[in-house]
Motif scaffolding. Sequence first.
Motif, PDB file in Angstrom:
ATOM      1  N   HIS A 265      35.047  16.516  23.065  1.00 50.52           N
ATOM      2  CA  HIS A 265      34.134  15.603  22.364  1.00 50.52           C
ATOM      3  C   HIS A 265      33.655  14.399  23.177  1.00 50.52           C
ATOM      4  CE1 HIS A 265      34.880  17.828  18.698  1.00 50.52           C
ATOM      5  NE2 HIS A 265      36.185  17.683  18.862  1.00 50.52           N
ATOM      6  N   LEU A 266      34.108  14.244  24.424  1.00 51.58           N
ATOM      7  CA  LEU A 266      33.656  13.084  25.199  1.00 51.58           C
ATOM      8  C   LEU A 266      32.137  13.051  25.310  1.00 51.58           C
ATOM      9  CD1 LEU A 266      34.161  10.598  26.956  1.00 51.58           C
ATOM     10  CD2 LEU A 266      34.493  12.134  28.915  1.00 51.58           C
ATOM     11  N   ALA A 267      31.522  14.196  25.573  1.00 52.89           N
ATOM     12  CA  ALA A 267      30.065  14.234  25.743  1.00 52.89           C
ATOM     13  C   ALA A 267      29.317  13.795  24.493  1.00 52.89           C
ATOM     14  CB  ALA A 267      29.623  15.641  26.152  1.00 52.89           C
ATOM     15  N   GLU A 268      29.968  13.887  23.312  1.00 51.31           N
ATOM     16  CA  GLU A 268      29.308  13.536  22.057  1.00 51.31           C
ATOM     17  C   GLU A 268      29.354  12.036  21.773  1.00 51.31           C
ATOM     18  OE1 GLU A 268      31.463  15.763  19.183  1.00 51.31           O
ATOM     19  OE2 GLU A 268      31.173  17.675  20.232  1.00 51.31           O
ATOM     20  N   LEU A 269      30.215  11.302  22.465  1.00 49.31           N
ATOM     21  CA  LEU A 269      30.330   9.870  22.210  1.00 49.31           C
ATOM     22  C   LEU A 269      29.067   9.162  22.688  1.00 49.31           C
ATOM     23  CD1 LEU A 269      34.059   9.285  23.215  1.00 49.31           C
ATOM     24  CD2 LEU A 269      33.084   9.323  20.910  1.00 49.31           C
ATOM     25  N   PRO A 270      28.680   8.067  22.019  1.00 50.27           N
ATOM     26  CA  PRO A 270      27.387   7.442  22.324  1.00 50.27           C
ATOM     27  C   PRO A 270      27.371   6.736  23.680  1.00 50.27           C
ATOM     28  CG  PRO A 270      28.624   6.118  20.743  1.00 50.27           C
ATOM     29  CD  PRO A 270      29.376   7.410  20.908  1.00 50.27           C
ATOM     30  N   GLY A 271      26.305   6.972  24.439  1.00 50.93           N
ATOM     31  CA  GLY A 271      26.114   6.257  25.688  1.00 50.93           C
ATOM     32  C   GLY A 271      27.227   6.498  26.691  1.00 50.93           C
ATOM     33  N   SER A 272      27.594   5.438  27.380  1.00 52.42           N
ATOM     34  CA  SER A 272      28.697   5.501  28.341  1.00 52.42           C
ATOM     35  C   SER A 272      29.757   4.494  27.929  1.00 52.42           C
ATOM     36  CB  SER A 272      28.196   5.205  29.762  1.00 52.42           C
ATOM     37  OG  SER A 272      27.536   3.950  29.815  1.00 52.42           O
ATOM     38  N   GLY A 273      30.990   4.710  28.410  1.00 53.71           N
ATOM     39  CA  GLY A 273      32.065   3.851  27.927  1.00 53.71           C
ATOM     40  C   GLY A 273      33.281   3.839  28.829  1.00 53.71           C
ATOM     41  N   ILE A 274      34.380   3.417  28.254  1.00 48.43           N
ATOM     42  CA  ILE A 274      35.644   3.277  28.981  1.00 48.43           C
ATOM     43  C   ILE A 274      36.716   4.073  28.252  1.00 48.43           C
ATOM     44  CG2 ILE A 274      37.424   1.681  29.819  1.00 48.43           C
ATOM     45  CD1 ILE A 274      35.304  -0.539  29.752  1.00 48.43           C
ATOM     46  N   ILE A 275      37.506   4.814  29.024  1.00 47.15           N
ATOM     47  CA  ILE A 275      38.704   5.491  28.512  1.00 47.15           C
ATOM     48  C   ILE A 275      39.896   4.775  29.117  1.00 47.15           C
ATOM     49  CG2 ILE A 275      39.990   7.656  28.376  1.00 47.15           C
ATOM     50  CD1 ILE A 275      37.269   9.067  28.979  1.00 47.15           C
ATOM     51  N   TYR A 276      40.669   4.076  28.297  1.00 46.35           N
ATOM     52  CA  TYR A 276      41.805   3.314  28.801  1.00 46.35           C
ATOM     53  C   TYR A 276      43.086   4.148  28.768  1.00 46.35           C
ATOM     54  CZ  TYR A 276      39.488  -1.255  29.020  1.00 46.35           C
ATOM     55  OH  TYR A 276      38.685  -2.306  29.361  1.00 46.35           O
ATOM     56  N   THR A 277      43.891   4.017  29.820  1.00 48.79           N
ATOM     57  CA  THR A 277      45.226   4.615  29.867  1.00 48.79           C
ATOM     58  C   THR A 277      46.234   3.514  30.188  1.00 48.79           C
ATOM     59  OG1 THR A 277      45.211   5.126  32.239  1.00 48.79           O
ATOM     60  CG2 THR A 277      44.222   6.753  30.745  1.00 48.79           C
ATOM     61  N   LEU A 278      47.514   3.804  29.981  1.00 52.30           N
ATOM     62  CA  LEU A 278      48.546   2.790  30.203  1.00 52.30           C
ATOM     63  C   LEU A 278      49.077   2.787  31.631  1.00 52.30           C
ATOM     64  CD1 LEU A 278      50.683   2.956  26.920  1.00 52.30           C
ATOM     65  CD2 LEU A 278      48.679   1.550  27.447  1.00 52.30           C
ATOM     66  N   THR A 279      48.875   3.859  32.369  1.00 55.98           N
ATOM     67  CA  THR A 279      49.429   3.933  33.723  1.00 55.98           C
ATOM     68  C   THR A 279      48.375   4.441  34.701  1.00 55.98           C
ATOM     69  OG1 THR A 279      50.221   6.221  33.546  1.00 55.98           O
ATOM     70  CG2 THR A 279      51.708   4.471  32.778  1.00 55.98           C
ATOM     71  N   VAL A 280      48.620   4.147  35.967  1.00 58.75           N
ATOM     72  CA  VAL A 280      47.718   4.585  37.031  1.00 58.75           C
ATOM     73  C   VAL A 280      47.660   6.112  37.092  1.00 58.75           C
ATOM     74  CG1 VAL A 280      47.387   4.635  39.532  1.00 58.75           C
ATOM     75  CG2 VAL A 280      48.023   2.490  38.403  1.00 58.75           C
ATOM     76  N   SER A 281      48.831   6.752  37.048  1.00 63.04           N
ATOM     77  CA  SER A 281      48.843   8.211  37.164  1.00 63.04           C
ATOM     78  C   SER A 281      48.113   8.865  35.998  1.00 63.04           C
ATOM     79  CB  SER A 281      50.281   8.728  37.249  1.00 63.04           C
ATOM     80  OG  SER A 281      51.034   8.340  36.120  1.00 63.04           O
ATOM     81  N   ALA A 282      48.231   8.299  34.795  1.00 56.68           N
ATOM     82  CA  ALA A 282      47.509   8.873  33.648  1.00 56.68           C
ATOM     83  C   ALA A 282      46.001   8.747  33.838  1.00 56.68           C
ATOM     84  CB  ALA A 282      47.939   8.178  32.359  1.00 56.68           C
ATOM     85  N   ALA A 283      45.538   7.619  34.394  1.00 59.45           N
ATOM     86  CA  ALA A 283      44.106   7.443  34.652  1.00 59.45           C
ATOM     87  C   ALA A 283      43.618   8.454  35.676  1.00 59.45           C
ATOM     88  CB  ALA A 283      43.828   6.021  35.128  1.00 59.45           C
ATOM     89  N   GLU A 284      44.369   8.622  36.749  1.00 57.02           N
ATOM     90  CA  GLU A 284      43.953   9.542  37.807  1.00 57.02           C
ATOM     91  C   GLU A 284      43.969  10.989  37.320  1.00 57.02           C
ATOM     92  OE1 GLU A 284      46.706   8.464  40.838  1.00 57.02           O
ATOM     93  OE2 GLU A 284      45.469   6.801  41.594  1.00 57.02           O
ATOM     94  N   ASP A 285      45.023  11.373  36.589  1.00 60.25           N
ATOM     95  CA  ASP A 285      45.119  12.749  36.091  1.00 60.25           C
ATOM     96  C   ASP A 285      44.003  13.056  35.097  1.00 60.25           C
ATOM     97  OD1 ASP A 285      47.353  13.100  37.642  1.00 60.25           O
ATOM     98  OD2 ASP A 285      48.792  12.922  35.992  1.00 60.25           O
ATOM     99  N   THR A 286      43.747  12.112  34.196  1.00 59.65           N
ATOM    100  CA  THR A 286      42.709  12.325  33.180  1.00 59.65           C
ATOM    101  C   THR A 286      41.333  12.422  33.823  1.00 59.65           C
ATOM    102  OG1 THR A 286      44.033  11.128  31.535  1.00 59.65           O
ATOM    103  CG2 THR A 286      41.680  11.398  31.077  1.00 59.65           C
TER     104      THR A 286
END
Length: 749
Positions: A265-286
């Motif tokens: 569903h990411l493509a369905e969200l309006p415009g562009s945005g931010i996906i927040y994670t709690l750790t560096v590795s989670a951000a990189e993996d995602t």
Amino acid sequence: MTDTRTEALTVLRTLVGNETADFHEGQFEAIETLVDGRRRALVVQRTGWGKSAVYFVSTLLMRRRGAGPTVLVSPLLALMRDQIAAASRAGVRAVAINSTNPHEWAEVQQQLANDEVDVLLVSPERLNNPSFRDNQLPALINRIGMLVVDEAHCISDWGHDFRPDYRRLRELITTMPAGVPVLATTATANSRVVADVAAQLEGSAEAGAAEHGDTNGAGSDAGNRNSNGGTEVVTIRGPLARASLRLGVLRMPDARARLGWLLSHLAELPGSGIIYTLTVSAAEDTARLLRDSGLDVRAYTGKTDPQEREESEQALKDNTVKALVATSALGMGFDKPDLGFVVHLGAPSSPVAYYQQVGRAGRATDNADVLLMPGPEDEEIWKYFATSSMPDQDRAELVIAELTAAAASGNGTLSTPALEARVNLRRTPLELLLKVLDVDGAVARVQGGWVATGQSWVYDAERYAGVTAARRAEQQHMLDYERLPEGPAGCRMEFLQRALDDDTATPCGRCDNCAGTWFPTDIAADATTRATATLDRVGVPIEPRAQWPTGADRLGLPVRGRIAPDERATEGRALARLTDLGWGGTLRTLFAAGATDAPASPALIAACVRVLADWNWDDRPQAVVSMPSRSRPQLIASIAEGLAAAGKLPYLGQLSLTGAGPTGEPGGNSAYRLASVWGQFEWAGGTSGSDPAASDAAASDPKRSALPNGPVLLVDDLVDSRWTLAIAAKALREAGVDAVLPFALALRG
């Protein structure tokens, strides 16, 4: 209109390029407090309200009246870049002095000397840089027209993002000429933080102790001085509701489902945005998963190269990426007025921190979507960060004692590395502790390092216990937010407003509890498959130690400089990091406090075998050796035996401990961690880790005791400082092993 209001309105309309623009409620009151009253103001207003307009308009009005430049203290480089860009659009001459532009400092100083600067942006840390503090700051303070403290909640250690250097502003304020106005701004402060910040701005004797009532403008006429000898602060606080935000919470069973939802569903969200994670590795993996699936996203963390960060910020502003997958490194003040959505994979530790991050969205749009997807690992991550900014009494007193002893011996200045060799603290927490002690007056930063001031220092146990309790309460409030009941009584925006002590809070009528679920909850089958593949990814490099730590010789270790090549390990592998979204969860359970030692499961061993299958080593290992363990002997031995069986390699048993074995606990600095394991391992023919009774027989078995000519796979459970593996590898190399390939289940961090 007053003359000031007429003039200020003209400036505002020029700044925003709109001849019909008018002030938001509270904006002119703040400007009037600063320009006409020459007073101190604390503005607590929602993101997008226009706090920057207050200080830009006030600056230009003050400059017209002959005042010197405004000094704007700003906490983040990304925020500085946005502020400079906004100032340029508004016709305000703004420049910065920070760690990324030393080549421009001489030019900036000349511009200041020529009175060609309206706003100078500096970080709070720059204020204590010895060269800037001693050589440039005094002259600047003599000419300062106004001081602005942005993201002022950082002043308070009751806040969600305390920065010790911010507390230094209290001292700076006391050195400024009389009548210099001060403005502090934030969008995220509850009443306790407001009181603490106001006390710091006042310069009162009891910072943080006074209670301050709010005012809806410049109206307080309590006088310019308070009973503690400080200067009264006018607090201008408005409602914090964000009508553009549509809040929701989607509880998923695990990381696989959360990532599957994003893929679906990411493509369905309006415009562009931010996906927040709690750790560096989670951000990189995602980010990797989403990119591999054709979605245009980038990772943005504290470890991202500064130039890459700047490029990613611009890409998001230009809508050339769908999202940045970010840690809190992308937070305060990032300015994209049309940001369409904010999604959280894992919850921040407090409603205040959450409000700050979701406030990035919908600043200049009618609608923006905000979705929280909490995870079962959230609370464990919160606990790790909960007290990271608070000093430990014993270590603080040890730091002061070492600096005092250095002064007594005639060597009054110690660099951070030299001090690190004297106290068992890693560099980052040591630097944080030094900042706290510096602000408290016990130590001082000088050219070349740190000195003791001789001032007495008392550990404020009551305050820090209160901060700890407050943060635990905030964590519970975040859990409460996630579980609010359906219906207006469980309005999410109202809950966030009340968490910030906004007494204007009412149901928003837009969130999932007020208006019903607005987001899809289904997950495409192929998305689950792709998420599973990402979470099942294995293998993290373990970089070998190549340099002995500074100060090791002071602890009696006969080493310094580079580690000899014939004593080193080669690059190793770990199954995963403890913070990883996939195998990290399994490993966190294995290494949790009180977990029972037991042989590894077949699935865990199979995952470890896959790491070896993907390992592009120069030479295949010829045998397997394990580390001795007093806490998890069965776990380590089972992994070693499983890898040996899978690779048809001999398992030679484990290294032997000499004496009592390693001492110390995780978290110390390199020199102390090395000292705790120095000389504690030897090759004595191999012993059995899973069956201690068989140790003697194992040692006499030539199949176990004979080391091969080729590489040896060295198996351990958890890698932290890497010094345990380094010294174990040294022992094996000295016993004749050609190469040591470290393997561990988990890499901390």
